[in-house]
Design a protein around this motif. Structure first.
Motif, PDB file in Angstrom:
ATOM      1  N   UNK A   1      58.505  -0.414  37.203  1.00  0.00           N
ATOM      2  CA  UNK A   1      58.673  -1.499  38.168  1.00  0.00           C
ATOM      3  C   UNK A   1      59.905  -0.941  38.996  1.00  0.00           C
ATOM      4  N   UNK A   2      59.620  -0.823  40.070  1.00  0.00           N
ATOM      5  CA  UNK A   2      60.662  -0.370  41.080  1.00  0.00           C
ATOM      6  C   UNK A   2      61.732  -1.520  40.979  1.00  0.00           C
ATOM      7  N   UNK A   3      63.075  -1.402  41.410  1.00  0.00           N
ATOM      8  CA  UNK A   3      64.108  -1.998  41.425  1.00  0.00           C
ATOM      9  C   UNK A   3      63.864  -3.190  42.354  1.00  0.00           C
ATOM     10  N   UNK A   4      63.486  -3.057  43.494  1.00  0.00           N
ATOM     11  CA  UNK A   4      63.245  -4.193  44.662  1.00  0.00           C
ATOM     12  C   UNK A   4      62.220  -5.142  43.846  1.00  0.00           C
ATOM     13  N   UNK A   5      61.247  -4.715  43.078  1.00  0.00           N
ATOM     14  CA  UNK A   5      60.224  -5.477  42.685  1.00  0.00           C
ATOM     15  C   UNK A   5      61.029  -6.339  41.550  1.00  0.00           C
ATOM     16  N   UNK A   6      61.726  -5.887  40.880  1.00  0.00           N
ATOM     17  CA  UNK A   6      62.474  -6.732  39.713  1.00  0.00           C
ATOM     18  C   UNK A   6      63.208  -7.651  40.401  1.00  0.00           C
ATOM     19  N   UNK A   7      63.871  -7.246  41.653  1.00  0.00           N
ATOM     20  CA  UNK A   7      64.962  -8.372  42.226  1.00  0.00           C
ATOM     21  C   UNK A   7      64.185  -9.447  42.830  1.00  0.00           C
ATOM     22  N   UNK A   8      62.825  -9.391  43.280  1.00  0.00           N
ATOM     23  CA  UNK A   8      62.084 -10.259  44.157  1.00  0.00           C
ATOM     24  C   UNK A   8      60.982 -10.736  43.439  1.00  0.00           C
ATOM     25  N   UNK A   9      60.350 -10.495  42.282  1.00  0.00           N
ATOM     26  CA  UNK A   9      59.359 -10.813  41.529  1.00  0.00           C
ATOM     27  C   UNK A   9      59.740 -11.784  40.451  1.00  0.00           C
ATOM     28  N   UNK A  10      58.648 -12.926  39.823  1.00  0.00           N
ATOM     29  CA  UNK A  10      59.097 -13.542  38.829  1.00  0.00           C
ATOM     30  C   UNK A  10      59.679 -12.834  37.558  1.00  0.00           C
ATOM     31  N   UNK A  11      59.293 -11.593  37.269  1.00  0.00           N
ATOM     32  CA  UNK A  11      59.988 -10.922  35.974  1.00  0.00           C
ATOM     33  C   UNK A  11      61.605 -11.194  36.191  1.00  0.00           C
ATOM     34  N   UNK A  12      62.209 -11.006  37.428  1.00  0.00           N
ATOM     35  CA  UNK A  12      63.613 -11.273  37.370  1.00  0.00           C
ATOM     36  C   UNK A  12      64.012 -12.547  36.920  1.00  0.00           C
ATOM     37  N   UNK A  13      63.372 -13.657  37.245  1.00  0.00           N
ATOM     38  CA  UNK A  13      63.582 -15.104  36.389  1.00  0.00           C
ATOM     39  C   UNK A  13      63.591 -15.073  35.169  1.00  0.00           C
ATOM     40  N   UNK A  14      62.546 -14.161  34.535  1.00  0.00           N
ATOM     41  CA  UNK A  14      62.556 -14.157  33.092  1.00  0.00           C
ATOM     42  C   UNK A  14      63.844 -13.666  32.322  1.00  0.00           C
ATOM     43  N   UNK A 201      52.941 -11.709  37.211  1.00  0.00           N
ATOM     44  CA  UNK A 201      52.241 -10.689  37.536  1.00  0.00           C
ATOM     45  C   UNK A 201      53.427  -9.951  38.343  1.00  0.00           C
ATOM     46  N   UNK A 202      53.393  -8.885  37.974  1.00  0.00           N
ATOM     47  CA  UNK A 202      54.597  -7.920  38.455  1.00  0.00           C
ATOM     48  C   UNK A 202      54.120  -6.726  39.341  1.00  0.00           C
ATOM     49  N   UNK A 203      52.862  -6.626  39.405  1.00  0.00           N
ATOM     50  CA  UNK A 203      52.150  -5.483  40.253  1.00  0.00           C
ATOM     51  C   UNK A 203      51.828  -4.426  39.393  1.00  0.00           C
ATOM     52  N   UNK A 204      50.873  -3.603  39.797  1.00  0.00           N
ATOM     53  CA  UNK A 204      50.404  -2.248  39.038  1.00  0.00           C
ATOM     54  C   UNK A 204      51.396  -1.270  38.850  1.00  0.00           C
ATOM     55  N   UNK A 205      51.572  -0.750  37.944  1.00  0.00           N
ATOM     56  CA  UNK A 205      52.677   0.460  37.917  1.00  0.00           C
ATOM     57  C   UNK A 205      52.435   1.584  39.083  1.00  0.00           C
ATOM     58  N   UNK A 206      51.291   1.861  39.235  1.00  0.00           N
ATOM     59  CA  UNK A 206      51.022   2.963  40.220  1.00  0.00           C
ATOM     60  C   UNK A 206      51.630   2.894  41.657  1.00  0.00           C
TER      61      UNK A 206
END
Length: 400
Positions: A1-14, A201-206
């Protein structure tokens, strides 16, 4: 997961919810305590995911993150000293599993013991569902028996329940061992939630490959609006003494020893067939950073009768540059199919396994295809040669 994605996606709230105390018992920790994370990856693709996730988590907790677990070189770069070789877990298929049962049982107990001693606040298991869910079950059982608060258990890469008969029923049982699922396909989140599981949903790693390569080198042109990656194929050919006129096939035989032993002889014979129609044919094989697997490849290609460029421990840049240098690719079904699509490289997906494993797959699957592009499109956009149809002459015909 790219750093920007962790900051913006629901995973960060986890992670934030857990840190705020909502996901664990009161008194488990204070916000100033170190954050202990135990991560389990059982194969190279999981190691890549784990490395990226840990890098993003370190941005959240630069001083307090403490790590332990099982992984490869990517996770080691982020500070995980693997408690044993990740390769011991890279086994797939029922008959293939039998010779490794004793080793896997020993490794499972070793992993549980290490996790208990580490006393993590968070456990993250990545793919490798057979080992991961047994590991999480034993952790949950230990905590219940010992009457101690358990760690927050996250599984990254939702199991492909949608591919198997009775898959959704098995999915519901995961709520007993998994606190949160991180899904890489958009339709998985809703189904998981309807089955009583917390999921994001956090996006495909590719897709992270594009973000990692963007701006990293002048060799790469990344078009994020179209999810395209253009490497420097001309430079790759020059560096590896491949002429601009030579037809080149990238071969991606898999990242498990059992896959290499099964697929490399088939691929070698297919390329021999193809070389009769394409004089000067050459092959490229970018390998994972594993000396044992690279050694298996080096031995196998000696009998291929054509130039083969083996790129040991290929970096992300090496891999995408090799794709750019290629006219087509032969690939064992897996993450590499999606990477080739990012480069718009025509490919043929192939897969063979033990005859019993193949029979089990045919009996249990509800899918017509095995490669993700075809599954998502519900169409044979990428040619597939599977099981008994995976023969050298068939592969050569599809490539030609």
């Amino acid at each position: 997961m790219a750093p920007w994605l962790l900051r913006s996606c629901p995973a960060r709230r986890v992670w934030r919810r857990w840190l705020s105390g909502d996901a664990v018992s009161p008194g488990r920790r204070t916000i100033d305590d170190p954050v202990r994370v135990f991560v389990v990856a059982g194969e190279p693709s999981g190691d890549v995911i784990g490395g990226r996730l840990l890098a993003a988590m370190r941005e959240l907790w630069p001083a307090s993150l403490r790590l332990s677990g099982i992984g490869g070189s990517c996770m080691e770069r982020e500070g995980v000293k693997s408690i044993f070789e990740m390769d011991d877990l890279a086994v797939m298929g029922v008959p293939e599993l039998l010779p490794h049962l004793i080793t896997l049982s020993r490794r499972l107990h070793q992993a549980v013991d290490a996790a208990v001693r580490f006393d993590p606040h968070i456990i993250v298991t990545i793919d490798s569902k057979g080992f991961s869910f047994r590991f999480l079950r034993k952790i949950k059982d230990f905590c219940a028996k010992s009457k101690v608060p358990g760690p927050f258990c996250v599984h990254y890469v939702c199991p492909s329940f949608w591919a198997w008969k009775g898959g959704e029923e098995k999915l519901r049982n995961l709520s007993e061992v998994v606190d949160h699922l991180l899904c890489i396909l958009p339709f998985e989140e809703g189904i998981c939630k309807s089955s009583g599981l917390n999921a994001s949903f956090v996006g495909h790693p590719v897709l992270d490959d594009a973000f990692d390569l963007a701006g990293k080198s002048a060799d790469f042109n990344v078009i994020q609006s179209k999810w395209m990656i253009h490497g420097n194929g001309q430079k790759f050919r020059q560096d590896h003494n491949l002429t601009s006129e030579s037809p080149v096939i990238t071969v991606l035989p898999g990242s498990r020893a059992q896959e290499l032993h099964k697929m490399l002889p088939i691929y070698g014979s297919a390329l021999k067939h193809l070389s009769r129609s394409f004089p000067g044919l050459a092959a490229i094989i970018p390998t994972v950073p594993n000396r044992t697997l690279t050694g298996i490849i080096d031995m196998a290609v000696r009998d291929w009768g054509l130039p083969v460029v083996v790129v040991p421990g290929a970096s992300l840049e090496d891999k995408y540059n090799s794709f750019a240098a290629s006219d087509a690719a032969l690939v064992t079904s897996g993450t590499a199919v999606m990477q080739l699509q990012m480069c718009r490289v025509p490919c043929v997906v192939a897969y063979r396994a033990n005859i019993l494993t193949e029979w089990i797959i045919k009996q249990r699957t509800v899918l017509k295809y095995v490669s993700l592009p075809n599954i998502l499109l519900d169409s044979p956009a990428v040619p597939e040669a599977l099981f008994s149809s995976c023969k050298p002459d068939r592969l050569a015909c599809l490539l030609g």
